[in-house]
Design a protein around this motif. Structure first.
Motif, PDB file in Angstrom:
ATOM      1  N   ARG A 165       0.802  -1.221   0.000  1.00 22.97           N
ATOM      2  CA  ARG A 165       0.000   0.000   0.000  1.00 22.97           C
ATOM      3  C   ARG A 165       0.836   1.274   0.000  1.00 22.97           C
ATOM      4  NH1 ARG A 165      -5.174  -1.538   3.803  1.00 22.97           N
ATOM      5  NH2 ARG A 165      -5.530  -3.562   2.837  1.00 22.97           N
ATOM      6  N   THR A 166       2.113   1.165   0.352  1.00 21.74           N
ATOM      7  CA  THR A 166       2.942   2.363   0.439  1.00 21.74           C
ATOM      8  C   THR A 166       4.093   2.373  -0.552  1.00 21.74           C
ATOM      9  OG1 THR A 166       4.370   1.359   2.111  1.00 21.74           O
ATOM     10  CG2 THR A 166       2.480   2.648   2.904  1.00 21.74           C
ATOM     11  N   SER A 167       4.240   1.341  -1.349  1.00 18.60           N
ATOM     12  CA  SER A 167       5.352   1.206  -2.293  1.00 18.60           C
ATOM     13  C   SER A 167       6.700   1.161  -1.592  1.00 18.60           C
ATOM     14  CB  SER A 167       5.331   2.336  -3.333  1.00 18.60           C
ATOM     15  OG  SER A 167       4.116   2.332  -4.040  1.00 18.60           O
ATOM     16  N   LEU A 168       6.719   0.762  -0.324  1.00 18.79           N
ATOM     17  CA  LEU A 168       7.965   0.574   0.409  1.00 18.79           C
ATOM     18  C   LEU A 168       8.456  -0.855   0.168  1.00 18.79           C
ATOM     19  CD1 LEU A 168       7.085   2.076   3.926  1.00 18.79           C
ATOM     20  CD2 LEU A 168       8.583   3.089   2.208  1.00 18.79           C
ATOM     21  N   SER A 169       9.760  -1.052   0.338  1.00 17.10           N
ATOM     22  CA  SER A 169      10.264  -2.417   0.292  1.00 17.10           C
ATOM     23  C   SER A 169       9.775  -3.127   1.550  1.00 17.10           C
ATOM     24  CB  SER A 169      11.794  -2.413   0.245  1.00 17.10           C
ATOM     25  OG  SER A 169      12.313  -1.956   1.471  1.00 17.10           O
ATOM     26  N   LYS A 170       9.800  -4.459   1.519  1.00 13.94           N
ATOM     27  CA  LYS A 170       9.364  -5.202   2.702  1.00 13.94           C
ATOM     28  C   LYS A 170      10.266  -4.891   3.897  1.00 13.94           C
ATOM     29  CE  LYS A 170       6.948  -9.019   0.576  1.00 13.94           C
ATOM     30  NZ  LYS A 170       6.856 -10.472   0.403  1.00 13.94           N
ATOM     31  N   GLN A 171      11.535  -4.665   3.643  1.00 15.75           N
ATOM     32  CA  GLN A 171      12.473  -4.348   4.722  1.00 15.75           C
ATOM     33  C   GLN A 171      12.119  -2.990   5.350  1.00 15.75           C
ATOM     34  OE1 GLN A 171      16.616  -3.978   3.544  1.00 15.75           O
ATOM     35  NE2 GLN A 171      17.229  -5.157   5.345  1.00 15.75           N
ATOM     36  N   ASP A 172      11.825  -1.990   4.509  1.00 17.51           N
ATOM     37  CA  ASP A 172      11.439  -0.672   5.025  1.00 17.51           C
ATOM     38  C   ASP A 172      10.087  -0.736   5.733  1.00 17.51           C
ATOM     39  OD1 ASP A 172      13.770   0.479   4.114  1.00 17.51           O
ATOM     40  OD2 ASP A 172      12.874   1.228   2.248  1.00 17.51           O
ATOM     41  N   ALA A 173       9.151  -1.509   5.165  1.00 18.08           N
ATOM     42  CA  ALA A 173       7.833  -1.658   5.790  1.00 18.08           C
ATOM     43  C   ALA A 173       7.973  -2.341   7.143  1.00 18.08           C
ATOM     44  CB  ALA A 173       6.911  -2.456   4.882  1.00 18.08           C
ATOM     45  N   SER A 174       8.877  -3.312   7.234  1.00 18.58           N
ATOM     46  CA  SER A 174       9.115  -4.003   8.500  1.00 18.58           C
ATOM     47  C   SER A 174       9.633  -3.029   9.554  1.00 18.58           C
ATOM     48  CB  SER A 174      10.117  -5.141   8.307  1.00 18.58           C
ATOM     49  OG  SER A 174      10.405  -5.759   9.530  1.00 18.58           O
ATOM     50  N   ARG A 175      10.562  -2.169   9.151  1.00 19.36           N
ATOM     51  CA  ARG A 175      11.087  -1.170  10.094  1.00 19.36           C
ATOM     52  C   ARG A 175       9.991  -0.200  10.522  1.00 19.36           C
ATOM     53  NH1 ARG A 175      15.487   0.215   6.368  1.00 19.36           N
ATOM     54  NH2 ARG A 175      16.680  -1.669   6.305  1.00 19.36           N
ATOM     55  N   ALA A 176       9.126   0.187   9.587  1.00 21.13           N
ATOM     56  CA  ALA A 176       8.041   1.125   9.899  1.00 21.13           C
ATOM     57  C   ALA A 176       7.042   0.502  10.873  1.00 21.13           C
ATOM     58  CB  ALA A 176       7.336   1.558   8.619  1.00 21.13           C
TER      59      ALA A 176
ATOM     60  N   ASP B 225       7.606  -2.047  12.941  1.00 17.87           N
ATOM     61  CA  ASP B 225       8.295  -2.210  14.222  1.00 17.87           C
ATOM     62  C   ASP B 225       8.366  -0.893  14.990  1.00 17.87           C
ATOM     63  OD1 ASP B 225       8.685  -4.923  13.882  1.00 17.87           O
ATOM     64  OD2 ASP B 225      10.745  -4.714  13.130  1.00 17.87           O
ATOM     65  N   ALA B 226       8.663   0.200  14.280  1.00 18.85           N
ATOM     66  CA  ALA B 226       8.756   1.511  14.920  1.00 18.85           C
ATOM     67  C   ALA B 226       7.397   1.943  15.476  1.00 18.85           C
ATOM     68  CB  ALA B 226       9.278   2.552  13.942  1.00 18.85           C
ATOM     69  N   ALA B 227       6.331   1.711  14.714  1.00 20.91           N
ATOM     70  CA  ALA B 227       4.990   2.093  15.162  1.00 20.91           C
ATOM     71  C   ALA B 227       4.585   1.282  16.398  1.00 20.91           C
ATOM     72  CB  ALA B 227       3.981   1.887  14.042  1.00 20.91           C
TER      73      ALA B 227
ATOM     74  N   ALA C 204       3.815   0.813  22.315  1.00 24.23           N
ATOM     75  CA  ALA C 204       4.151   0.132  23.571  1.00 24.23           C
ATOM     76  C   ALA C 204       4.795   1.097  24.565  1.00 24.23           C
ATOM     77  CB  ALA C 204       5.082  -1.053  23.303  1.00 24.23           C
ATOM     78  N   GLU C 205       5.701   1.935  24.108  1.00 27.29           N
ATOM     79  CA  GLU C 205       6.362   2.899  24.997  1.00 27.29           C
ATOM     80  C   GLU C 205       5.353   3.893  25.581  1.00 27.29           C
ATOM     81  OE1 GLU C 205       9.490   3.012  26.238  1.00 27.29           O
ATOM     82  OE2 GLU C 205       9.699   1.061  25.269  1.00 27.29           O
ATOM     83  N   ALA C 206       4.421   4.362  24.747  1.00 24.29           N
ATOM     84  CA  ALA C 206       3.403   5.298  25.235  1.00 24.29           C
ATOM     85  C   ALA C 206       2.544   4.644  26.315  1.00 24.29           C
ATOM     86  CB  ALA C 206       2.536   5.785  24.076  1.00 24.29           C
ATOM     87  N   LEU C 207       2.151   3.383  26.084  1.00 20.28           N
ATOM     88  CA  LEU C 207       1.340   2.674  27.077  1.00 20.28           C
ATOM     89  C   LEU C 207       2.117   2.443  28.364  1.00 20.28           C
ATOM     90  CD1 LEU C 207      -0.449   0.127  24.736  1.00 20.28           C
ATOM     91  CD2 LEU C 207      -1.507   2.062  25.926  1.00 20.28           C
TER      92      LEU C 207
END
Length: 121
Positions: free
Chosen positions: A45-56, A58-60, A65-68
């Motif tokens: 959906r974002t035209s990102l590579s799977k590696q970049d999507a994985s990082r995104a 994971d970051a989200a 989790a940190e906010a909670l």
């Protein structure tokens, strides 16, 4: 394929569970979107590579989790709101032994579904 456990009829060995297949298209089958599938969908959906999507992804998830952990409420527009809720101390029963136990007060993560999503379900 998902499996459910059913009991045989009394004429056969009683209380012997038998595994029967449940079709994957059955809505009651409880299908789950895995993290890998989520990453694939984000990549498509974002035209990102799977590696970049994985990082995104994971970051989200890490940011949520940190906010909670910090006691903050996390609003996810169109999805719902995550928050930390206090649970009261209560009496319980230990399964198997029927021993009465005291369950201490604690915290849990609560989720309130967004109105639009709730109507769409």
């Amino acid at each position: 394929m998902l499996w459910t456990m059913t009991k045989k009829s009394p004429a056969n060995t009683p209380s012997t569970p038998v595994a029967t297949p449940v079709p994957a298209s059955d809505p009651a089958a409880g299908e789950k979107l895995s993290k890998v599938q989520l990453i694939e969908q984000v990549a498509q959906r974002t035209s990102l590579s799977k590696q970049d999507a994985s990082r995104a992804v994971d970051a989200a998830l890490s940011a949520i989790a940190e906010a909670l952990k910090g006691g903050k409420t996390v609003g996810l527009p169109g999805l719902g709101t995550l928050d930390v809720r206090a649970t009261a101390a209560r009496n319980g029963v230990r399964p198997g032994t029927a021993e009465k136990i005291q369950i201490p007060a604690g915290k849990k993560v609560g989720f309130k579904v967004a109105t639009d999503l709730k109507k769409a379900l």
